[in-house]
Design a protein around this motif. Structure first.
Motif, PDB file in Angstrom:
ATOM      1  N   ALA A  84      97.374 -34.474  57.951  1.00 49.28           N
ATOM      2  CA  ALA A  84      96.062 -35.112  57.931  1.00 49.28           C
ATOM      3  C   ALA A  84      95.091 -34.218  58.699  1.00 49.28           C
ATOM      4  O   ALA A  84      95.511 -33.465  59.597  1.00 49.28           O
ATOM      5  N   SER A  85      93.822 -34.287  58.345  1.00 42.66           N
ATOM      6  CA  SER A  85      92.813 -33.568  59.133  1.00 42.66           C
ATOM      7  C   SER A  85      91.492 -34.322  59.037  1.00 42.66           C
ATOM      8  O   SER A  85      91.359 -35.267  58.254  1.00 42.66           O
ATOM      9  N   LYS A  86      90.547 -33.875  59.867  1.00 47.05           N
ATOM     10  CA  LYS A  86      89.224 -34.512  59.873  1.00 47.05           C
ATOM     11  C   LYS A  86      88.231 -33.615  59.126  1.00 47.05           C
ATOM     12  O   LYS A  86      88.234 -32.388  59.324  1.00 47.05           O
ATOM     13  N   VAL A  87      87.413 -34.229  58.312  1.00 41.93           N
ATOM     14  CA  VAL A  87      86.482 -33.482  57.466  1.00 41.93           C
ATOM     15  C   VAL A  87      85.316 -32.964  58.313  1.00 41.93           C
ATOM     16  O   VAL A  87      84.706 -33.734  59.063  1.00 41.93           O
ATOM     17  N   ALA A  88      84.990 -31.681  58.197  1.00 40.50           N
ATOM     18  CA  ALA A  88      83.852 -31.121  58.934  1.00 40.50           C
ATOM     19  C   ALA A  88      82.559 -31.763  58.434  1.00 40.50           C
ATOM     20  O   ALA A  88      82.436 -32.150  57.267  1.00 40.50           O
ATOM     21  N   LEU A 104      95.161 -24.156  57.644  1.00 47.15           N
ATOM     22  CA  LEU A 104      94.910 -24.444  59.066  1.00 47.15           C
ATOM     23  C   LEU A 104      93.688 -23.693  59.590  1.00 47.15           C
ATOM     24  O   LEU A 104      92.999 -24.165  60.490  1.00 47.15           O
ATOM     25  N   ALA A 105      93.446 -22.503  59.030  1.00 50.29           N
ATOM     26  CA  ALA A 105      92.349 -21.664  59.536  1.00 50.29           C
ATOM     27  C   ALA A 105      91.005 -22.009  58.906  1.00 50.29           C
ATOM     28  O   ALA A 105      89.988 -21.402  59.237  1.00 50.29           O
ATOM     29  N   TYR A 122      89.070 -30.014  60.629  1.00 48.45           N
ATOM     30  CA  TYR A 122      89.514 -29.724  61.988  1.00 48.45           C
ATOM     31  C   TYR A 122      90.586 -30.734  62.416  1.00 48.45           C
ATOM     32  O   TYR A 122      90.824 -31.731  61.734  1.00 48.45           O
ATOM     33  N   GLU A 123      91.211 -30.422  63.527  1.00 54.52           N
ATOM     34  CA  GLU A 123      92.331 -31.232  64.047  1.00 54.52           C
ATOM     35  C   GLU A 123      93.404 -31.509  62.993  1.00 54.52           C
ATOM     36  O   GLU A 123      93.853 -32.654  62.836  1.00 54.52           O
ATOM     37  N   PRO A 124      93.816 -30.479  62.250  1.00 55.77           N
ATOM     38  CA  PRO A 124      94.911 -30.707  61.308  1.00 55.77           C
ATOM     39  C   PRO A 124      96.171 -31.122  62.064  1.00 55.77           C
ATOM     40  O   PRO A 124      96.500 -30.535  63.097  1.00 55.77           O
ATOM     41  N   THR A 125      96.811 -32.171  61.594  1.00 60.13           N
ATOM     42  CA  THR A 125      97.979 -32.728  62.287  1.00 60.13           C
ATOM     43  C   THR A 125      99.121 -32.896  61.294  1.00 60.13           C
ATOM     44  O   THR A 125      98.971 -33.574  60.271  1.00 60.13           O
ATOM     45  N   GLY A 158     104.764 -40.108  58.960  1.00 56.67           N
ATOM     46  CA  GLY A 158     104.911 -39.181  57.843  1.00 56.67           C
ATOM     47  C   GLY A 158     105.553 -39.851  56.642  1.00 56.67           C
ATOM     48  O   GLY A 158     105.138 -39.631  55.493  1.00 56.67           O
ATOM     49  N   LYS A 159     106.572 -40.664  56.880  1.00 58.81           N
ATOM     50  CA  LYS A 159     107.259 -41.334  55.763  1.00 58.81           C
ATOM     51  C   LYS A 159     106.302 -42.299  55.061  1.00 58.81           C
ATOM     52  O   LYS A 159     106.293 -42.402  53.843  1.00 58.81           O
ATOM     53  N   THR A 160     105.503 -43.003  55.855  1.00 56.75           N
ATOM     54  CA  THR A 160     104.531 -43.922  55.262  1.00 56.75           C
ATOM     55  C   THR A 160     103.467 -43.149  54.490  1.00 56.75           C
ATOM     56  O   THR A 160     103.038 -43.568  53.404  1.00 56.75           O
ATOM     57  N   ALA A 161     103.070 -42.008  55.032  1.00 61.42           N
ATOM     58  CA  ALA A 161     102.071 -41.186  54.338  1.00 61.42           C
ATOM     59  C   ALA A 161     102.595 -40.757  52.971  1.00 61.42           C
ATOM     60  O   ALA A 161     101.847 -40.745  51.983  1.00 61.42           O
ATOM     61  N   ALA A 162     103.873 -40.430  52.889  1.00 60.19           N
ATOM     62  CA  ALA A 162     104.462 -40.030  51.598  1.00 60.19           C
ATOM     63  C   ALA A 162     104.390 -41.185  50.606  1.00 60.19           C
ATOM     64  O   ALA A 162     104.043 -41.002  49.431  1.00 60.19           O
ATOM     65  N   LYS A 163     104.683 -42.390  51.093  1.00 57.45           N
ATOM     66  CA  LYS A 163     104.629 -43.560  50.200  1.00 57.45           C
ATOM     67  C   LYS A 163     103.187 -43.841  49.763  1.00 57.45           C
ATOM     68  O   LYS A 163     102.918 -44.154  48.607  1.00 57.45           O
ATOM     69  N   LEU A 164     102.262 -43.753  50.707  1.00 55.38           N
ATOM     70  CA  LEU A 164     100.846 -43.961  50.388  1.00 55.38           C
ATOM     71  C   LEU A 164     100.392 -42.953  49.327  1.00 55.38           C
ATOM     72  O   LEU A 164      99.742 -43.315  48.344  1.00 55.38           O
TER      73      LEU A 164
END
Ligand code: FAD
Length: 140
Positions: free
Chosen positions: A9-13, A67-68, A73-76, A122-128
């Motif tokens: 997940a990350s935040k949109v600039a 990532l770059a 930003y804040e990629p997690t 992460g597992k929930t994100a895969a299902k989503l």
């Protein structure tokens, strides 16, 4: 080479617009096709949620490039697994807009209906992601 799945997940600039999204998908489709990487990218006004699948080395290469990128930003990292088969094999990369996500889908995965990928495992994100990408109305 092991097949792998990576979800982050990350935040949109702040200044990202529709042209940026189109350009990201265009680059992604071109580059991912060359590397045998497939996946999906969900965009909300605040967040990106992306899944990448492919060979370990290729997924790693793409992820490091992403990532770059200053368009977020804040990629997690939410999940990284070795897999026996792909779940997101239909597209080199396909954009899904959060505004098209069914309200019931958000209720299913989030405590307050708001799409916030930092709130889920992460597992929930895969299902989503599976739910989102299986819906016909979630067109680019
Ligand atoms: P090109 O495709 O040749 O670049 C095309 C145009 O994009 C050029 O005009 C260039 O100036 C511009 N551009 C390139 N990089 C950037 C940048 N970092 N910031 C602003 N403008 C730029 N890439 C993938 O290959 N696969 C993916 O799955 C993928 N997913 C992404 C998801 C997100 C949320 C984001 C933000 C980016 C993603 N990208 C992805 C894009 C990646 O970060 C690189 O921009 C891209 O891989 C560069 O490709 P290229 O070197 O072939 O450049």
């Amino acid at each position: 080479m092991f097949l792998t799945r990576l979800i982050y997940a990350s935040k949109v600039a702040a200044d990202v617009n529709r042209d940026d999204l189109d350009q990201i998908i265009e680059s992604a489709c071109k580059n991912n096709a060359e590397l045998g990487v497939t996946g999906a990218l969900v965009f909300s006004n605040k967040y990106f949620l992306q899944v990448l699948e492919g060979g370990r080395s290729e997924v790693n290469t793409v992820y490091h490039k992403i990532l770059a990128d200053k368009r977020h930003y804040e990629p997690t990292l939410l999940d990284y697994s070795e897999i026996s088969q792909r779940m997101f094999h239909e597209w080199e990369m396909k954009l899904f807009l959060e505004t098209n996500i069914n309200r019931k889908t958000n209720i299913k995965y989030f405590s307050q209906e708001n799409f916030d990928p930092y709130e889920i495992s992460g597992k929930t994100a895969a299902k989503l992601l599976q739910d989102i990408t299986s819906k016909d109305h979630m067109e680019k």
